[in-house]
Design an enzyme around this catalytic site. Structure first.
Site, PDB file in Angstrom:
ATOM      1  CB  CYS A 107      -0.960  -0.041   1.174  1.00 42.63           C
ATOM      2  SG  CYS A 107      -1.877  -1.596   1.175  1.00 42.63           S
ATOM      3  CG  HIS A 145      -1.439   4.508   5.003  1.00 40.46           C
ATOM      4  ND1 HIS A 145      -1.397   4.386   3.633  1.00 40.46           N
ATOM      5  CD2 HIS A 145      -1.656   3.252   5.478  1.00 40.46           C
ATOM      6  CE1 HIS A 145      -1.563   3.112   3.292  1.00 40.46           C
ATOM      7  NE2 HIS A 145      -1.729   2.399   4.390  1.00 40.46           N
ATOM      8  CD  GLU A 155      -1.013   7.714   9.085  1.00 41.81           C
ATOM      9  OE1 GLU A 155      -2.016   6.979   8.957  1.00 41.81           O
ATOM     10  OE2 GLU A 155      -0.598   8.487   8.192  1.00 41.81           O
ATOM     11  CE  LYS A 189      -5.378   4.233   2.265  1.00 36.25           C
ATOM     12  NZ  LYS A 189      -4.376   5.257   2.674  1.00 36.25           N
ATOM     13  CG  HIS A 235      -6.323   0.844   1.587  1.00 33.54           C
ATOM     14  ND1 HIS A 235      -5.428   1.435   0.726  1.00 33.54           N
ATOM     15  CD2 HIS A 235      -5.581   0.205   2.531  1.00 33.54           C
ATOM     16  CE1 HIS A 235      -4.196   1.159   1.133  1.00 33.54           C
ATOM     17  NE2 HIS A 235      -4.264   0.419   2.221  1.00 33.54           N
ATOM     18  CG  PHE A 249      -0.023  -5.774   4.434  1.00 25.96           C
ATOM     19  CD1 PHE A 249      -0.463  -5.001   5.475  1.00 25.96           C
ATOM     20  CD2 PHE A 249      -0.882  -6.754   3.933  1.00 25.96           C
ATOM     21  CE1 PHE A 249      -1.732  -5.179   6.027  1.00 25.96           C
ATOM     22  CE2 PHE A 249      -2.150  -6.944   4.471  1.00 25.96           C
ATOM     23  CZ  PHE A 249      -2.576  -6.158   5.514  1.00 25.96           C
TER      24      PHE A 249
END
Lengths: 414, 82
Positions: free
Chosen positions: A164, A304, A315, A336, A341, A402
């Site tokens: 991502c 994010h 985050e 998002k 996403h 990831f």
């Protein structure tokens, strides 16, 4: 950074759950509209999927591309092509030496639809029924290859695959291509077409997805206490990056400057982020250093923020740890909440949002946050867009993936 | 089930149209796949694969180079169905 050329953005393109182009997408984002809905693909009813909604393209690819093009491209390449054509036209489709033009188009997962359908064909009909273009279609670099052919880019065509973070890494790589003199212009972005039963089944089994099937538009709720996972989205965003003097010489319209990039790796786990946030924090700090700015110069962060219970908190803490008390007056948006996403497309679409936020001095809203996490250490923009200050401003787009991939991009006014 | 030559030609024209966007009436028996219809070798293999399925025949890979014109393909498929 004074010895390096400035890099500006001269073209934008996208197709995503909010809109089939930049204008409708940005209008939708500022209006706080959700692009998430119950999926209408025919396979949804064929499987007993635990999640039946996602950010599906607002304008189907078949409404835009010719049928032979659709047949030759996996959906991931179709989406990239639509976005790239808009971005290239927006940049004025300049006639430049192809050897000074590059492409970097990222994907997180690649041609999963082509791959799985071809395997079904083998099992059901035998190997003779496999079509010859199957491998070129499923390769993750095929969107980059198609875009390079489309615009005649010969300076190099690259495909970062960092989950991502891919879409943001592509823009960071493009920035470095121009800074190091490998190209004058780079068409860069990210794409994903993973709204497919296999990724949905896998992400659901990881308990990474929201299961709010009865409320798709309200399902992606970053930083809300009731968030229950991310919402898958599909689409692509593509930017045209250009050396500033090159853009000025041809009279191009300049949206913003890509001022710096920071990249780091957690070296922690293949799925969840390092809970200390150290890797994310380092990417953010490196990006500011690379851009030659300090936290006091920052006015906006596009986070994010996927709406997973664990990820958002890590985050927010990393942003606070890096920006300190300056975080009190830095507007944070989590787009998002509206798009879902886009995995390998996310970092590119959110960079596009960051660029438009700087240009229009408007931080887009974060929707669906009825009950923000108590003690949230960041200043989240909720419900309505917020005006950003006048003068020289800087913003950051965060993208994490990831595998512990962390990318932060700094955008400033040109 | 055997098809008439006209049915095979029409079926091939549909496949070519689907694959290349070429109008179905441009696909005539005397047309060369490469010289007249501008079909490259990869597209040709795709068309052959789709034709095998549509007409329930086997067109060996080594036979494809002998199918110069649309008429050659129609004749081969008709014979394979017989």
């Amino acid at each position: 950074m004074t010895d390096q050329p400035n890099v500006v953005v001269t073209g934008l393109g996208t197709t995503n759950p909010l809109g089939g182009d930049v204008e409708s997408t940005w209008a939708g984002a500022l209006a706080g509209r959700s692009g998430v809905r119950t999926l209408t693909y025919d396979w949804v009813s064929r499987y007993d999927l635990p999640v039946t909604f996602a950010g599906q393209l607002a304008v189907p690819a078949e409404d835009v591309l010719a049928r032979p093009e659709m047949r030759r491209m996996d959906p991931s390449a179709q989406f990239a092509m639509i976005a790239a054509r808009e971005a290239w036209a927006d940049a004025g489709a300049p006639e430049i030496d192809g050897e000074r033009l590059g492409t970097v188009v990222a994907s997180g997962i690649g041609g999963v639809t082509t791959l799985v359908n071809a395997w079904d064909t083998i099992k059901e009909k035998g190997v003779r029924r496999v079509l010859p273009l199957t491998v070129p279609m499923l390769m993750p670099n095929s969107p980059a290859a198609y875009v390079s052919i489309e615009v005649g880019a010969k300076a190099g065509s690259h495909t970062p695959v960092s989950a991502c973070a891919s879409g943001a890494e592509a823009i960071g790589y493009a920035l470095e291509m121009i800074r190091t003199g490998r190209a004058d212009m780079v068409v860069a972005g990210g794409t994903e077409a993973a709204t497919h039963p296999l990724p949905i089944a896998s992400f659901a089994k990881m308990q990474a997805l929201s299961t709010r099937n009865d409320d798709p538009a309200g399902a992606s709720r970053p930083y809300d206490v009731d968030r229950d996972g991310f919402v898958l989205g599909e689409g692509a965003a593509v930017l045209v990056l250009e050396r500033e003097d090159h853009a000025l010489a041809r009279g191009a319209t300049i949206y913003a400057r890509i001022a710096g990039v920071g990249m780091s790796a957690d070296a922690y786990d293949v799925a969840p982020p390092d809970p200390s946030g150290a890797g994310q924090s380092r990417a953010l700090r490196l990006a500011l250093e690379n851009a030659g700015i300090t936290p006091a110069d920052l006015v906006h962060v596009n986070a994010h923020a996927t709406s997973t219970p664990a990820g958002d908190g890590v985050e927010a803490a990393a942003i606070r740890a890096t920006l300190g008390d300056d975080a009190d007056h830095i507007a944070v948006s989590a787009t998002k909440s509206m798009t879902g996403h886009l995995l390998g497309g996310a970092g590119a679409l959110e960079s596009l949002f960051t660029i438009l936020a700087v240009r229009d001095r408007k931080a887009p809203p974060t929707i669906n946050v009825a009950n923000p996490e108590p003690g949230l250490p960041i200043d989240l923009v909720r419900d309505a867009p917020r005006d950003l200050p006048s003068g020289q401003i800087a913003a950051v787009n965060n993208a994490f993936g990831f595998g512990g991939h962390n990318v932060a991009l700094v955008v400033t006014n040109a | 089930m055997a098809n008439s030559n006209e049915e095979i030609l029409a079926g091939l024209a549909e496949i070519v149209n689907e694959e290349t966007g070429l109008a179905t009436d441009a696909v005539q028996a005397d047309k060369s796949f490469t010289d007249d219809l501008d079909i490259d070798s990869l597209s040709m293999m795709t068309i052959v694969t789709l034709a095998e399925e549509k007409f329930e025949v086997r067109i060996p890979d080594e036979e494809v180079k002998n199918l110069t014109t649309v008429g050659d393909a129609v004749a081969f498929i008709a014979q394979a169905q017989a």
